[in-house]
Design an enzyme around this catalytic site. Structure first.
Site, PDB file in Angstrom:
ATOM      1  N   GLU A 251       0.892  -1.180   0.000  1.00 38.36           N
ATOM      2  CA  GLU A 251       0.000   0.000   0.000  1.00 38.36           C
ATOM      3  C   GLU A 251       0.919   1.216   0.000  1.00 38.36           C
ATOM      4  O   GLU A 251       1.460   1.590   1.042  1.00 38.36           O
ATOM      5  CB  GLU A 251      -0.899   0.001   1.240  1.00 38.36           C
ATOM      6  CG  GLU A 251      -1.836  -1.194   1.344  1.00 38.36           C
ATOM      7  CD  GLU A 251      -2.930  -1.189   0.285  1.00 38.36           C
ATOM      8  OE1 GLU A 251      -3.126  -0.147  -0.375  1.00 38.36           O
ATOM      9  OE2 GLU A 251      -3.572  -2.222   0.106  1.00 38.36           O
ATOM     10  N   CYS A 285      -2.104   9.172   2.400  1.00 34.93           N
ATOM     11  CA  CYS A 285      -1.793   8.647   1.069  1.00 34.93           C
ATOM     12  C   CYS A 285      -2.835   9.098   0.071  1.00 34.93           C
ATOM     13  O   CYS A 285      -2.554   9.265  -1.105  1.00 34.93           O
ATOM     14  CB  CYS A 285      -1.699   7.121   1.114  1.00 34.93           C
ATOM     15  SG  CYS A 285      -3.143   6.353   1.866  1.00 34.93           S
TER      16      CYS A 285
END
Ligand code: NAP
Length: 479
Positions: A251, A285
């Site tokens: 991720e 993110c």
């Protein structure tokens, strides 16, 4: 200036036992530079013990018992929610508005995982469905992986960690966690709460130490079945290269666009742009990293976004009114300043913000950013809101897809046809219409493509799938 006032002392956890054999690591608050804790680190011997104890452990906890551990942890942490939130603020500098919100999300993860631990997702295949078939049935069941290595970043010290631990506990896999050395204290407190809730010691170790001594050998070790990593593209790609024959979940970073079309709700667009760019001090993110605005409304949108940005009080993360604290450390703030002023030297205009005070970067709106400026081509992990003007949706999609990232995207439009076109054409793992790119619930699939990840999703249910193997078995099914 460092003001050491009797900081709390922590140790790592090796299979449930507090352990420290190496020099302690000091953790400082990036706003005040106050030391907020120190952690006794560990080395290769403790890593070996964690690997042996984890890989040899056979989890005999029933589904009910695993669900109970997760629910009890949610209760323990729920009762200490404010203390945990302040702890995250201590080590990360994130303001209380953010850390309280993060606690809510993390408790959701625990509760969703507790519920999921009770569910079967097996299938049954009758075999008498073709001339080649027999009078049998094939059943599928999930078996936990033997041992998982989890490596987490600094920016959500609770939520990124619990997104790895809770699904592993729900499925019954032991984990060795290596949290960020910048924000390890919340992970260590969380581990204590999990043991207190009944988690057997060998189901979890939490280790801190030099990368060469802990993280890298952990990634390579053949006893580890899965490396689940959340962090930067650079480290993620190193892990992909060194992990060898095992599952890897990555991720990684993002560079998310928010597309604002003239046919959308302008007030909503301004709200989403500001929240998307500035929440968590831009250190998400899925933060909005590029605002792609249709030329015909760009002046009005920009004017309103500047006004909205001025409503974000920034500074001391412990003050109730603060909506934006510092970034993780001064070098990170200097990196933001560097890409910002590089864009300015190429024609971009700062409309509000733009100043740095130590590790604190002001919420900044910058217009007329060149499409190839480093600030918008790479991930700028902080509270910068760069506006890029586009001619229409087609142009916006081209710009949105032009970077190496592919995590999430958002579009503001009231036209269904534009929304569906964006959903189909944007090269990213998630698309949100009339929402920030990062919108999700903790149970839904989440994850990126291209440099943002390999397309293997997280979210409680997907993570449980990845943390287990499907076994099929068949039985005769005669009358
Ligand atoms: P990072 O520098 O990549 O660090 C992440 C973790 O990797 C830390 O625990 C770090 O340990 C460890 N690490 C460093 N070198 C390693 C190596 N050679 N082998 C194995 N592990 C190693 O990331 P960060 O700066 O903490 O976090 C910010 C990044 O995370 C941003 O790019 C952000 O977009 C991304 N992120 C992605 C998601 C997502 O879901 N896609 C969510 C959150 C954050 P040390 O701390 O000891 O160096």
């Amino acid at each position: 200036m460092s003001t050491k006032t009797n900081p709390s002392v922590y140790a790592c956890w090796v299979a449930g036992n507090p352990t420290a054999s190496k020099a302690p690591l000091e953790i400082t608050n990036p706003y005040s530079n106050r030391v907020v804790g120190c952690v006794g680190q560990v080395g290769g011997d403790e890593l070996e013990e964690a690997l042996e104890r984890g890989s040899q452990f056979e989890c005999s906890l029933s589904r009910y018992e695993r669900a109970q551990i997760l629910s009890r942890t949610a209760s323990i942490i729920g009762e200490r929610r404010e203390e945990f939130a302040r702890g995250i603020t201590d080590e990360s500098g994130l303001c209380l508005r953010e850390t309280r919100y993060e606690m809510g999300r993390g408790i959701d993860v625990l509760q969703f995982a507790a519920a999921a631990a009770l569910e079967d997702d097996g299938s049954i295949f009758s075999c008498d469905i073709s001339p080649q078939g027999k009078n049998r049935k094939i059943f599928s069941t999930r078996e936990p992986l033997n041992l998982i290595a989890a490596i987490t970043p600094f920016n959500h010290p609770f939520n990124t960690v619990i997104h790895k631990l809770a699904p592993a506990i729900a499925i019954g896999s032991p984990v060795i966690l290596k949290p960020s050395e910048k924000t390890p204290l919340t992970a260590l407190r969380l581990a204590e709460a999990l043991y207190q809730a009944g988690l057997p010691g060998p189901m979890l170790s939490v280790l801190l130490g030099g990368s060469e001594e802990i993280a890298e050998p952990l990634v390579r070790d053949e006893r580890v079945d899965l490396v689940t990593f959340t962090g930067s593209v650079k480290v993620g790609k190193q892990i992909a290269a060194t992990a060898g024959y095992k599952k890897v979940v990555l991720e990684l970073g993002g560079n998310d666009p928010l597309i604002v079309l003239a046919n959308g709700d302008l007030d909503l667009a301004v709200h989403l742009a500001a929240e998307g760019a500035f929440r968590n001090a831009g250190q998400r993110c899925t933060a909005v990293k590029r605002i792609l605005v249709e030329e015909s409304i760009a002046e009005e949108f920009t004017h309103r976004l500047v006004a909205q940005t001025k409503k974000y009080p920034f500074g001391d993360p412990y003050l109730e009114e603060t909506r934006l604290g510092p970034v993780i450390d001064e070098p990170a703030a200097i990196a933001l300043e560097t890409v910002l002023y590089d864009a300015v030297s190429r024609g971009a205009q700062i409309l509000t913000g733009g100043k740095r005070h130590g590790a604190l970067m002001e919420p900044t709106v910058v217009d007329q950013v060149p499409r190839d400026a480093a600030m918008v081509v790479k991930e700028s992990f902080g509270p910068l809101a760069p506006i890029l003007r586009v001619s229409d949706l087609e142009d916006a999609i081209t710009v949105a897809n032009s970077t190496r990232y592919g995590l999430s995207a958002g579009i503001v439009t009231d036209r269904l046809k534009d929304a569906t076109r964006a959903i189909k054409r944007l090269r990213s793992g998630n698309v949100n219409v009339n929402e920030v790119p990062g919108y999700r619930i903790e149970k839904s699939p989440f994850g990126g493509i291209k440099d943002s990840g390999l397309g293997i999703k997280e979210g409680v249910l997907e993570a449980m799938k990845c943390m287990s193997n499907v076994k099929t078995f068949s039985l005769p099914w005669d009358d």
